[in-house]
Write a protein that holds these residues in place. Structure first.
Motif, PDB file in Angstrom:
ATOM      1  N   THR A 183       0.836  -1.210   0.000  1.00 46.52           N
ATOM      2  CA  THR A 183       0.000   0.000   0.000  1.00 46.52           C
ATOM      3  C   THR A 183       0.864   1.250   0.000  1.00 46.52           C
ATOM      4  O   THR A 183       0.611   2.200  -0.758  1.00 46.52           O
ATOM      5  N   LEU A 184       1.893   1.269   0.828  1.00 48.77           N
ATOM      6  CA  LEU A 184       2.767   2.441   0.872  1.00 48.77           C
ATOM      7  C   LEU A 184       3.512   2.624  -0.453  1.00 48.77           C
ATOM      8  O   LEU A 184       3.613   3.739  -0.958  1.00 48.77           O
ATOM      9  N   LEU A 185       4.012   1.535  -1.024  1.00 46.57           N
ATOM     10  CA  LEU A 185       4.663   1.652  -2.339  1.00 46.57           C
ATOM     11  C   LEU A 185       3.690   2.218  -3.365  1.00 46.57           C
ATOM     12  O   LEU A 185       4.042   3.088  -4.170  1.00 46.57           O
ATOM     13  N   GLY A 186       2.453   1.740  -3.329  1.00 44.35           N
ATOM     14  CA  GLY A 186       1.433   2.211  -4.270  1.00 44.35           C
ATOM     15  C   GLY A 186       1.067   3.671  -4.078  1.00 44.35           C
ATOM     16  O   GLY A 186       0.508   4.309  -4.971  1.00 44.35           O
ATOM     17  N   ASN A 187       1.385   4.217  -2.905  1.00 45.83           N
ATOM     18  CA  ASN A 187       1.166   5.639  -2.626  1.00 45.83           C
ATOM     19  C   ASN A 187       2.434   6.468  -2.833  1.00 45.83           C
ATOM     20  O   ASN A 187       2.479   7.630  -2.435  1.00 45.83           O
ATOM     21  N   GLY A 188       3.466   5.851  -3.418  1.00 43.63           N
ATOM     22  CA  GLY A 188       4.675   6.602  -3.753  1.00 43.63           C
ATOM     23  C   GLY A 188       5.710   6.675  -2.655  1.00 43.63           C
ATOM     24  O   GLY A 188       6.699   7.402  -2.769  1.00 43.63           O
ATOM     25  N   THR A 189       5.502   5.897  -1.571  1.00 45.49           N
ATOM     26  CA  THR A 189       6.474   5.901  -0.460  1.00 45.49           C
ATOM     27  C   THR A 189       7.537   4.844  -0.724  1.00 45.49           C
ATOM     28  O   THR A 189       7.269   3.652  -0.623  1.00 45.49           O
ATOM     29  N   THR A 190       8.742   5.298  -1.016  1.00 46.53           N
ATOM     30  CA  THR A 190       9.824   4.394  -1.402  1.00 46.53           C
ATOM     31  C   THR A 190      10.712   4.021  -0.208  1.00 46.53           C
ATOM     32  O   THR A 190      11.411   3.025  -0.239  1.00 46.53           O
ATOM     33  N   THR A 191      10.669   4.857   0.842  1.00 47.30           N
ATOM     34  CA  THR A 191      11.422   4.588   2.076  1.00 47.30           C
ATOM     35  C   THR A 191      10.484   4.781   3.254  1.00 47.30           C
ATOM     36  O   THR A 191       9.766   5.785   3.312  1.00 47.30           O
ATOM     37  N   ALA A 192      10.494   3.824   4.188  1.00 44.81           N
ATOM     38  CA  ALA A 192       9.627   3.957   5.363  1.00 44.81           C
ATOM     39  C   ALA A 192      10.387   3.576   6.624  1.00 44.81           C
ATOM     40  O   ALA A 192      11.143   2.599   6.639  1.00 44.81           O
ATOM     41  N   LEU A 193      10.175   4.363   7.661  1.00 41.18           N
ATOM     42  CA  LEU A 193      10.739   4.123   8.987  1.00 41.18           C
ATOM     43  C   LEU A 193       9.614   3.530   9.837  1.00 41.18           C
ATOM     44  O   LEU A 193       8.649   4.210  10.168  1.00 41.18           O
ATOM     45  N   TYR A 194       9.745   2.231  10.143  1.00 41.40           N
ATOM     46  CA  TYR A 194       8.652   1.465  10.732  1.00 41.40           C
ATOM     47  C   TYR A 194       8.867   1.142  12.202  1.00 41.40           C
ATOM     48  O   TYR A 194       9.938   0.655  12.589  1.00 41.40           O
ATOM     49  N   PHE A 195       7.829   1.330  13.001  1.00 43.73           N
ATOM     50  CA  PHE A 195       7.693   0.642  14.278  1.00 43.73           C
ATOM     51  C   PHE A 195       7.014  -0.690  13.956  1.00 43.73           C
ATOM     52  O   PHE A 195       5.971  -0.697  13.268  1.00 43.73           O
ATOM     53  N   ALA A 196       7.560  -1.789  14.443  1.00 48.02           N
ATOM     54  CA  ALA A 196       6.861  -3.069  14.325  1.00 48.02           C
ATOM     55  C   ALA A 196       6.155  -3.300  15.672  1.00 48.02           C
ATOM     56  O   ALA A 196       5.410  -2.436  16.132  1.00 48.02           O
ATOM     57  N   THR A 197       6.385  -4.459  16.296  1.00 42.53           N
ATOM     58  CA  THR A 197       5.796  -4.741  17.618  1.00 42.53           C
ATOM     59  C   THR A 197       6.917  -5.245  18.536  1.00 42.53           C
ATOM     60  O   THR A 197       8.089  -5.257  18.149  1.00 42.53           O
ATOM     61  N   ILE A 198       6.538  -5.756  19.707  1.00 42.60           N
ATOM     62  CA  ILE A 198       7.560  -6.277  20.629  1.00 42.60           C
ATOM     63  C   ILE A 198       8.078  -7.649  20.181  1.00 42.60           C
ATOM     64  O   ILE A 198       9.041  -8.153  20.734  1.00 42.60           O
ATOM     65  N   HIS A 199       7.448  -8.231  19.149  1.00 40.30           N
ATOM     66  CA  HIS A 199       7.784  -9.607  18.753  1.00 40.30           C
ATOM     67  C   HIS A 199       8.963  -9.618  17.789  1.00 40.30           C
ATOM     68  O   HIS A 199       8.874  -9.100  16.674  1.00 40.30           O
ATOM     69  N   LYS A 200      10.044 -10.239  18.217  1.00 43.08           N
ATOM     70  CA  LYS A 200      11.272 -10.241  17.395  1.00 43.08           C
ATOM     71  C   LYS A 200      11.055 -10.883  16.029  1.00 43.08           C
ATOM     72  O   LYS A 200      11.455 -10.339  14.993  1.00 43.08           O
ATOM     73  N   GLU A 201      10.390 -12.063  15.995  1.00 50.82           N
ATOM     74  CA  GLU A 201      10.237 -12.790  14.718  1.00 50.82           C
ATOM     75  C   GLU A 201       9.375 -12.003  13.731  1.00 50.82           C
ATOM     76  O   GLU A 201       9.702 -11.907  12.553  1.00 50.82           O
ATOM     77  N   ALA A 202       8.274 -11.446  14.222  1.00 54.27           N
ATOM     78  CA  ALA A 202       7.390 -10.693  13.329  1.00 54.27           C
ATOM     79  C   ALA A 202       8.074  -9.417  12.848  1.00 54.27           C
ATOM     80  O   ALA A 202       7.895  -8.997  11.699  1.00 54.27           O
ATOM     81  N   SER A 203       8.875  -8.799  13.704  1.00 50.98           N
ATOM     82  CA  SER A 203       9.599  -7.577  13.307  1.00 50.98           C
ATOM     83  C   SER A 203      10.602  -7.895  12.206  1.00 50.98           C
ATOM     84  O   SER A 203      10.746  -7.146  11.231  1.00 50.98           O
ATOM     85  N   LEU A 204      11.282  -9.035  12.354  1.00 51.44           N
ATOM     86  CA  LEU A 204      12.221  -9.472  11.314  1.00 51.44           C
ATOM     87  C   LEU A 204      11.470  -9.792  10.014  1.00 51.44           C
ATOM     88  O   LEU A 204      11.946  -9.463   8.913  1.00 51.44           O
ATOM     89  N   LEU A 205      10.297 -10.362  10.142  1.00 50.69           N
ATOM     90  CA  LEU A 205       9.471 -10.653   8.964  1.00 50.69           C
ATOM     91  C   LEU A 205       9.141  -9.365   8.190  1.00 50.69           C
ATOM     92  O   LEU A 205       9.185  -9.346   6.955  1.00 50.69           O
TER      93      LEU A 205
END
Length: 454
Positions: free
Chosen positions: A126-148
């Motif tokens: 969705t972000l790529l489709g809106n022209g966002t080529t770089t994103a600074l993301y908060f994931a969650t406290i879960h290490k595996e999902a954040s790596l995903l």
């Protein structure tokens, strides 16, 4: 053999300075195998026609159609990737209630990797489709999902800066959604940093680990100190929330007897690679500390309208030498589009300048010299974001990454109101900034690779 991997011919808009947009009419953009803009050639340059003769008709030559224009890819400095699942809901309740009633329950679900995969693939696309080529993301406290999430950015071609969130303070976090303790949070953060650094070795556009204390109210002193040490040890990016609302700003003053900025700095969390979201209540001493340490502000104008209790004095803070970029703050901000956020920057700044209480006399109502133009808002969405991250992105200029969006102003139902074949190009640029919808974004490129088309 041709020297360039891609050559584009078209008219582009890029920020020359915070206040000035450069118009590159019918220029050639020569992209090398690393995805960088090696050379930009103007029609008057001696090598323009020889280059055109060499590449025209080749498969890697891209001539933009009439009514198509190039903009740099957008840099979104603040996205809560898991909150995409709740975007557009519950924006009418206070921040503290919103977090506990909606946000923490949603984020806790990311222990389920299947659920995480569905949401994260969707938000990156969705972000790529809106022209966002770089994103600074908060994931969650879960290490595996954040790596995903970092892996999905890598695979889909988005430049992703991803943080495993740390929140370990029992008084301010629910039992079902917090790190076991500071020691566990720090160990998992270090493992996450190393895994993302390994992934980055095979990612052309780059992925980066980010040290991410959610904000001071959700972290123990031990966690904050340890995260500052990890950021220094691995020279990583740092992100958090800073002085966002009356409640958050007041909480830190009560706990540490100082403002957020100084408290974060004491823990080693303000550095050249730090981006702090919101910052609405920074005073002048805080601002000077930001400028001195190279800490940037991720300005989230739509989100601020809902949760920050104020309008960020953006012109004032930027004039103090602080780097600033834009953030969507999904889902405190409902829109995944930095076009929408750039529009809101302009509107919010005008309301700050003119004031909002009609019972006051005009000369007492607002804050003078607060207005931001659409040209400046474009700078914050592109080059300002690149400068905030200290990366060669956000400009269509030599030695910058080819991160670009191709905008179609002629598109059926979303046709822009351009009726003069010789309309002033700066006027066309302004119309794009105010009127473009996702369907006008025909192609998105990151680091010389096409990552989205419609």
């Amino acid at each position: 053999m041709n020297k360039y991997t891609h050559v584009f011919l078209g008219t582009a808009f890029s920020s020359k300075s915070p206040k000035e947009v450069e118009i590159l009419k019918d220029h050639l953009f020569c992209i090398n195998s690393k995805g960088m803009i090696e050379k930009i050639v103007a029609p008057k340059d001696a090598d323009y026609h020889p280059l055109l003769d060499t590449y025209q008709g080749e498969e890697n030559f891209h001539r933009l159609a009439d009514g198509h224009y190039l903009l740099p890819g957008f840099v979104d400095l603040h996205v809560h990737a898991p909150q995409w699942a709740q975007s557009g809901t519950a924006l009418d309740i206070p921040l503290y209630d919103w977090l506990n009633t909606y946000t923490f329950p949603i984020e806790s679900k990311f222990s389920d990797l299947e659920f995480a995969k569905n949401v994260y693939e969707d938000v990156v696309s969705t972000l790529l489709g809106n022209g966002t080529t770089t994103a600074l993301y908060f994931a969650t406290i879960h290490k595996e999902a954040s790596l995903l999430l970092a892996e999905i950015c890598s695979a889909k071609g988005q430049r992703g800066l991803v943080g495993k969130v740390v929140m370990d303070l029992p008084e301010q976090t629910p039992e079902y959604y917090r790190d076991a303790d500071a020691e566990t949070a720090l160990a998992e953060t270090e493992e996450f940093i190393l895994a993302v650094q390994e992934l980055a070795k095979s990612t052309k556009q780059g992925v980066y680990p980010v040290v991410t204390p959610r904000f001071i109210p959700s972290c123990t002193d031990e966690a904050l100190k340890g995260l500052g040490e990890l950021a220094a040890k691995y020279d990583t990016y740092v992100q958090s929330h800073c002085s966002e609302s009356d409640w958050a700003h007041g909480y830190v003053q009560d706990r540490f007897d100082k403002n957020d900025a100084f408290a974060l700095h004491d823990f080693g969390l303000l550095r050249e690679k730090s981006v702090m979201a919101h910052c609405n209540f920074l005073n002048d001493q805080d601002a000077e500390l930001f400028a001195e340490t190279g800490t940037a502000i991720g300005h989230c104008p739509i989100s601020n309208a809902y949760f920050a209790n104020s309008v960020l004095p953006l012109a004032h803070l930027h004039a103090k030498g602080i780097e600033v970029g834009l953030g969507s703050d999904i889902s405190g901000g409902f829109s995944p589009s930095l076009f929408d956020n750039a529009r809101q920057v302009v509107m919010s700044s005008r309301m700050l300048e003119d004031g909002v209480n009609p019972s006051l006399p005009a000369d007492e109502r607002g804050v003078p010299n607060s207005r931001i133009t659409i040209d400046e808002a474009f700078y914050f969405a592109t080059a300002g974001g690149g400068e905030s991250l200290s990366l060669p992105i956000g400009r269509l200029a030599e030695n910058y990454a080819w991160d670009a969006q191709i905008i179609d102003t002629n598109l059926g139902s979303s046709k822009l109101p351009i009726y003069d074949a010789n309309e002033n190009l700066h006027d066309i640029f302004q119309k794009m900034m105010y009127l473009v919808q996702p369907e006008n974004i025909r192609e998105v490129w990151v680091q010389g690779e096409k990552v989205h088309s419609r």
